[in-house]
Each structure stands twice: as C-alpha cells, then as structure tokens.
Design a protein around this motif. Structure first.
Motif, PDB file in Angstrom:
ATOM      1  N   PRO A 135     -31.843  15.702   6.233  1.00 34.64           N
ATOM      2  CA  PRO A 135     -33.062  14.867   6.301  1.00 34.64           C
ATOM      3  C   PRO A 135     -32.846  13.531   7.000  1.00 34.64           C
ATOM      4  CG  PRO A 135     -32.162  14.937   4.064  1.00 34.64           C
ATOM      5  CD  PRO A 135     -31.438  15.980   4.848  1.00 34.64           C
ATOM      6  N   GLU A 136     -31.622  12.976   6.893  1.00 29.77           N
ATOM      7  CA  GLU A 136     -31.365  11.680   7.536  1.00 29.77           C
ATOM      8  C   GLU A 136     -31.471  11.789   9.048  1.00 29.77           C
ATOM      9  OE1 GLU A 136     -27.794   8.344   7.864  1.00 29.77           O
ATOM     10  OE2 GLU A 136     -27.830   9.726   6.162  1.00 29.77           O
ATOM     11  N   MET A 137     -30.998  12.897   9.609  1.00 28.84           N
ATOM     12  CA  MET A 137     -31.077  13.090  11.057  1.00 28.84           C
ATOM     13  C   MET A 137     -32.523  13.233  11.511  1.00 28.84           C
ATOM     14  SD  MET A 137     -27.877  15.614  11.846  1.00 28.84           S
ATOM     15  CE  MET A 137     -26.457  15.714  10.757  1.00 28.84           C
ATOM     16  N   VAL A 138     -33.328  13.916  10.703  1.00 29.44           N
ATOM     17  CA  VAL A 138     -34.740  14.094  11.052  1.00 29.44           C
ATOM     18  C   VAL A 138     -35.465  12.752  11.002  1.00 29.44           C
ATOM     19  CG1 VAL A 138     -36.891  15.266  10.438  1.00 29.44           C
ATOM     20  CG2 VAL A 138     -34.719  16.476  10.232  1.00 29.44           C
ATOM     21  N   ARG A 139     -35.129  11.914  10.017  1.00 29.08           N
ATOM     22  CA  ARG A 139     -35.753  10.592   9.930  1.00 29.08           C
ATOM     23  C   ARG A 139     -35.415   9.739  11.147  1.00 29.08           C
ATOM     24  NH1 ARG A 139     -34.654  11.058   4.327  1.00 29.08           N
ATOM     25  NH2 ARG A 139     -32.673   9.932   4.521  1.00 29.08           N
ATOM     26  N   ILE A 140     -34.204   9.898  11.666  1.00 26.14           N
ATOM     27  CA  ILE A 140     -33.815   9.134  12.860  1.00 26.14           C
ATOM     28  C   ILE A 140     -34.644   9.579  14.064  1.00 26.14           C
ATOM     29  CG2 ILE A 140     -31.937   8.764  14.510  1.00 26.14           C
ATOM     30  CD1 ILE A 140     -30.032   8.781  12.102  1.00 26.14           C
ATOM     31  N   MET A 141     -34.841  10.891  14.209  1.00 33.91           N
ATOM     32  CA  MET A 141     -35.694  11.379  15.293  1.00 33.91           C
ATOM     33  C   MET A 141     -37.111  10.848  15.136  1.00 33.91           C
ATOM     34  SD  MET A 141     -34.582  15.244  16.361  1.00 33.91           S
ATOM     35  CE  MET A 141     -34.883  15.984  14.765  1.00 33.91           C
ATOM     36  N   ALA A 142     -37.605  10.861  13.891  1.00 35.61           N
ATOM     37  CA  ALA A 142     -38.964  10.365  13.633  1.00 35.61           C
ATOM     38  C   ALA A 142     -39.067   8.883  13.986  1.00 35.61           C
ATOM     39  CB  ALA A 142     -39.331  10.595  12.171  1.00 35.61           C
ATOM     40  N   SER A 143     -38.037   8.127  13.652  1.00 29.41           N
ATOM     41  CA  SER A 143     -38.034   6.698  13.954  1.00 29.41           C
ATOM     42  C   SER A 143     -38.028   6.448  15.461  1.00 29.41           C
ATOM     43  CB  SER A 143     -36.815   6.042  13.302  1.00 29.41           C
ATOM     44  OG  SER A 143     -36.754   4.665  13.618  1.00 29.41           O
ATOM     45  N   ALA A 144     -37.232   7.244  16.198  1.00 28.71           N
ATOM     46  CA  ALA A 144     -37.194   7.099  17.660  1.00 28.71           C
ATOM     47  C   ALA A 144     -38.558   7.393  18.269  1.00 28.71           C
ATOM     48  CB  ALA A 144     -36.140   8.035  18.243  1.00 28.71           C
ATOM     49  N   LEU A 145     -39.216   8.429  17.762  1.00 27.68           N
ATOM     50  CA  LEU A 145     -40.557   8.770  18.246  1.00 27.68           C
ATOM     51  C   LEU A 145     -41.547   7.656  17.922  1.00 27.68           C
ATOM     52  CD1 LEU A 145     -40.623  12.500  17.100  1.00 27.68           C
ATOM     53  CD2 LEU A 145     -40.787  11.735  19.471  1.00 27.68           C
ATOM     54  N   ARG A 146     -41.481   7.155  16.698  1.00 27.71           N
ATOM     55  CA  ARG A 146     -42.420   6.124  16.264  1.00 27.71           C
ATOM     56  C   ARG A 146     -42.230   4.838  17.059  1.00 27.71           C
ATOM     57  NH1 ARG A 146     -41.890   7.019  11.353  1.00 27.71           N
ATOM     58  NH2 ARG A 146     -40.145   5.639  10.873  1.00 27.71           N
ATOM     59  N   ASN A 147     -40.990   4.390  17.216  1.00 26.23           N
ATOM     60  CA  ASN A 147     -40.731   3.143  17.948  1.00 26.23           C
ATOM     61  C   ASN A 147     -41.158   3.243  19.405  1.00 26.23           C
ATOM     62  OD1 ASN A 147     -39.666   2.012  15.634  1.00 26.23           O
ATOM     63  ND2 ASN A 147     -37.544   2.504  16.160  1.00 26.23           N
ATOM     64  N   THR A 148     -40.890   4.412  20.008  1.00 23.44           N
ATOM     65  CA  THR A 148     -41.318   4.606  21.401  1.00 23.44           C
ATOM     66  C   THR A 148     -42.832   4.649  21.487  1.00 23.44           C
ATOM     67  OG1 THR A 148     -39.297   5.865  21.837  1.00 23.44           O
ATOM     68  CG2 THR A 148     -41.090   6.083  23.432  1.00 23.44           C
ATOM     69  N   GLY A 149     -43.462   5.291  20.497  1.00 26.52           N
ATOM     70  CA  GLY A 149     -44.921   5.345  20.462  1.00 26.52           C
ATOM     71  C   GLY A 149     -45.544   3.965  20.360  1.00 26.52           C
ATOM     72  N   ILE A 150     -44.945   3.099  19.553  1.00 31.33           N
ATOM     73  CA  ILE A 150     -45.455   1.735  19.398  1.00 31.33           C
ATOM     74  C   ILE A 150     -45.365   0.974  20.721  1.00 31.33           C
ATOM     75  CG2 ILE A 150     -44.979  -0.500  18.302  1.00 31.33           C
ATOM     76  CD1 ILE A 150     -44.093   1.113  15.803  1.00 31.33           C
TER      77      ILE A 150
ATOM     78  N   LEU B  66     -33.391  22.072   9.440  1.00 26.22           N
ATOM     79  CA  LEU B  66     -32.890  20.711   9.623  1.00 26.22           C
ATOM     80  C   LEU B  66     -33.499  19.730   8.622  1.00 26.22           C
ATOM     81  CD1 LEU B  66     -30.838  19.619  11.744  1.00 26.22           C
ATOM     82  CD2 LEU B  66     -32.774  18.626  12.952  1.00 26.22           C
ATOM     83  N   LYS B  67     -34.793  19.871   8.344  1.00 26.04           N
ATOM     84  CA  LYS B  67     -35.474  18.938   7.438  1.00 26.04           C
ATOM     85  C   LYS B  67     -34.851  18.931   6.050  1.00 26.04           C
ATOM     86  CE  LYS B  67     -40.212  18.215   9.053  1.00 26.04           C
ATOM     87  NZ  LYS B  67     -41.642  18.414   8.715  1.00 26.04           N
ATOM     88  N   THR B  68     -34.511  20.100   5.553  1.00 22.34           N
ATOM     89  CA  THR B  68     -33.965  20.187   4.201  1.00 22.34           C
ATOM     90  C   THR B  68     -32.460  19.961   4.169  1.00 22.34           C
ATOM     91  OG1 THR B  68     -33.822  22.595   4.484  1.00 22.34           O
ATOM     92  CG2 THR B  68     -35.776  21.717   3.387  1.00 22.34           C
ATOM     93  N   LYS B  69     -31.764  20.383   5.229  1.00 24.23           N
ATOM     94  CA  LYS B  69     -30.309  20.288   5.247  1.00 24.23           C
ATOM     95  C   LYS B  69     -29.817  18.919   5.692  1.00 24.23           C
ATOM     96  CE  LYS B  69     -26.326  23.120   6.532  1.00 24.23           C
ATOM     97  NZ  LYS B  69     -25.859  24.323   7.275  1.00 24.23           N
TER      98      LYS B  69
END
Length: 278
Positions: A226-241, A221-224
């Motif tokens: 990457p935009e979807m992975v960044r969205i997951m990362a953003s959701a995790l980060r925003n919830t973490g904050i 998923l990361k290589t194929k």
C-alpha cells in the motif's frame, strides 16, 4: 569482473565525465559497455576520444534507454552487472564499496544512495527513507536509481527491463527482482545525480500511463504494497495540482486516478478534491 552498462543518447556535453567516473574507479576489474541509443550529436566522437581497453562501444537504432540496457546485459561478460547514466557521476569508490557490501552480506543486489545536487548548493540523499541493510520486508522501492545498482549477473539475466514502461522502469524492475532475490541498501551517497530539462519525469501523460500499467500488471499491489501505491497516488495528485495552476485539462484525469489509488484519503477529502477539480 563487473560489467558496467551505460546507455547514451545525445549526451555530448556530459558523456566524457560520466565515462571517466567509471574508468577511474578504485575497483578496476571492469568492462564498460556503452550502448549508443541512436545519438545524432557528437556523443560517438566524445567516446572515441577515450582510449581504454575496458571500454566497448555499440551503436543501435533509437529504442529507448531500457532497450539499450537490455542489449548491454546480453553483451556483458562479467560476473556482476552495474548500470550508469551518461549525465551522472560516480564517486571513485562506488563499485568497491558496493562489491564489498554485496559479498560480505551475501546479497543478490546492492544499491547506494543518490546525491541530488540542487541549484542552491543543497545536497539531498535519496531515497531518504531507507537505511543500511536488507530491504526485509520490502515496503517501498521508489527512489532507487538504476545508476546505483550492482547485482549478480543471474539477477539481470532473469529480470530484464520492461521496454514498454514510459516511467518508473527501475521501480517495476525492482518489484520483480524483490519477489525472488535479496536487495541490500548501502547507506552512502556514491552517485551524483542531476535532473535534466529533458527528463521524462516532467511528462504527465507518461506518468499516468506508467501508473495505470503498473496497477494492471500487479493487481495485488494495493493490498500487498500500500505504501508504494500511495506514492504513485501522491505523484499523480501533485502533478495534477501543478497542471491545474496552468489550466491544463489533463489535471482532472490525474487527480481522479490519484483518488482511486489512495485508500488513505477520507470520504470528505475525496469530496473536496472532486469539488475543486470537477
């Protein structure tokens, strides 16, 4: 015929309007399959008061909305399948416009936009980043709601909902569908969407578990995508904050996982996040 599948769980206050928004469609050659996922409120009585020969009601033990949708697929007699949620509303021409788009473009699956109705009266059309036409190439599948889908029955006979997913069920399903079938965006807001207080999107444990399951299930998923992975990362980060503000210890795990996923973060930014969260 279009088979519309609606899972219901304790929606006595909204299910009548949701059902009527299906039965009142300008495209009338349909059946509505309601799969009651073990409701213990008055949902069944509300549904029983609606008299329409196109409505079919099935009660099952509580297994979750995805299991209910899969059960509905097994019962479907139509050539096409659509899904609806018991607390949202379809516009009267939703099926007619989607069916026309599917046939005219020879697509396998069509979705429309969700109209998010905010408390302040603002309307937001989701997903905002998608325009009319085929998703080709596929870059991002987040934001497409299950209640906006209309597809050929063979698509859902082949690709079922993963009942083990605690969140992102639509995304995970669409990811598999996109590998084999064409997906068309109808850039019209035809479903009114309301966020309930019991939404699973407010659960950080389910968010983290879902992200980890998707990354394990799709190692490329990361290589194929990457935009979807960044969205997951953003959701995790925003919830973490948000959790950090509440001094919730779960914040650390979410932020660390977001840094692991987000390749766009610079080394300096990752250092700052680690310094802040520990």
């Amino acid at each position: 015929m279009i088979s519309v599948i609606m899972p219901v769980y304790n929606r006595e206050n909204t299910v009548t309007d949701a059902v009527n928004s299906v039965l009142g469609q300008t495209y009338s050659d349909l059946e509505l399959i309601i799969v009651d996922d073990g409701s213990d409120d008055r949902s069944k009585e509300r549904i029983s008061s609606i008299h329409d020969t196109r409505l079919r009601y099935v009660y099952e033990a509580n297994s979750g909305a995805c299991a209910a949708r899969n059960a509905g697929i097994d019962l479907a007699r139509g050539d096409y399948i659509a899904f609806h949620d018991s607390d949202d509303m379809w516009h009267a021409d939703k099926l007619e416009k989607e069916y026309q788009a599917l046939i005219e473009n020879k697509a396998d699956l069509v979705f429309c936009k969700l109209v998010r109705n905010d408390p302040d009266g603002k309307k937001v059309f989701l997903p905002e980043h998608m325009e009319n036409g085929f998703l080709s190439p596929v870059r991002n599948l987040f934001g497409i709601g299950t209640q906006t889908l209309l597809g050929r029955k063979e698509v859902f006979d082949d690709c079922r909902f993963d009942t083990s997913m605690p969140r992102f069920q639509e995304f995970e399903l669409l990811l598999r569908i996109s590998e084999k079938y064409s997906i068309y965006c109808l850039d019209e807001g035809l479903v009114d969407y309301y966020i309930g207080t019991d939404s699973v999107s407010s659960n950080p444990d389910k968010l983290l578990a879902a992200c980890e399951m998707i990354m394990a299930k799709y190692p490329s998923l990361k290589t194929k995508y990457p935009e979807m992975v960044r969205i997951m990362a953003s959701a995790l980060r925003n919830t973490g904050i948000e959790l950090k503000k509440k001094k919730d210890p779960r914040a650390v795990a979410l932020i660390r996982k977001s840094m692991e996923y987000d390749a766009s973060l610079s080394g300096k930014m990752k250092y700052l996040w680690r310094s802040f969260f520990g």
